[in-house]
Design a protein around this motif. Sequence first.
Motif, short mmCIF file in Angstrom:
data_model
loop_
_atom_site.label_atom_id
_atom_site.label_comp_id
_atom_site.label_asym_id
_atom_site.label_seq_id
_atom_site.Cartn_x
_atom_site.Cartn_y
_atom_site.Cartn_z
N ARG A 75 0.83 -1.21 0.00
CA ARG A 75 0.00 0.00 0.00
C ARG A 75 0.86 1.25 0.00
O ARG A 75 0.53 2.24 -0.66
CB ARG A 75 -0.94 -0.02 1.21
N LEU A 76 1.97 1.23 0.73
CA LEU A 76 2.89 2.37 0.71
C LEU A 76 3.37 2.65 -0.71
O LEU A 76 3.42 3.80 -1.14
CB LEU A 76 4.09 2.10 1.62
N GLY A 77 3.72 1.60 -1.43
CA GLY A 77 4.16 1.78 -2.82
C GLY A 77 3.08 2.44 -3.66
O GLY A 77 3.35 3.34 -4.46
N GLN A 78 1.84 2.01 -3.47
CA GLN A 78 0.73 2.61 -4.22
C GLN A 78 0.55 4.08 -3.86
O GLN A 78 0.36 4.93 -4.74
CB GLN A 78 -0.57 1.83 -3.94
N LEU A 79 0.59 4.37 -2.57
CA LEU A 79 0.41 5.75 -2.12
C LEU A 79 1.51 6.65 -2.65
O LEU A 79 1.26 7.76 -3.11
CB LEU A 79 0.38 5.82 -0.59
N PHE A 80 2.76 6.19 -2.54
CA PHE A 80 3.88 7.00 -3.00
C PHE A 80 3.84 7.21 -4.51
O PHE A 80 4.12 8.31 -4.99
CB PHE A 80 5.21 6.36 -2.59
N THR A 81 3.47 6.18 -5.25
CA THR A 81 3.36 6.31 -6.70
C THR A 81 2.28 7.32 -7.06
O THR A 81 2.48 8.20 -7.90
CB THR A 81 3.07 4.94 -7.34
#
Length: 85
Positions: A75-81
Motif C-alpha cells: 500500500r505504501l508503494g501505491q500511495l507513494f506512486t
Amino acid sequence: ALAVELAPSDAERQRHGETLEVLRALLAEEWPDARVQLFGSAANNLCIGNNNDIDVCLELPGVEDNESKSAIVERLGQLFTAAGM
C-alpha cells in the motif's frame, strides 16, 4: 572548514522538513494512528549537502503479523506512486 562546506544549506534542510510533513500528512490519511519519526543523519544534522535522502520510521500501532506488514508495504508503494514520490 570542511564541515561547513559539506553541510546542507538552509533551503535543503527546509525541504527535508517539508518533505517529512507531506509524508506525515499522506500517511495520516491512510492510517490516522501512524507515527512517522525522522532518524539518522537528517535528524541529527550530520547529513551532507546535496544528499536528498531522509530516514524515517513508520510506526503503526497494532500491526504485528507479517501478512499485515506485507500488505502495508504494498500500500505504501501505491500511495507513494500516486503522490509522485
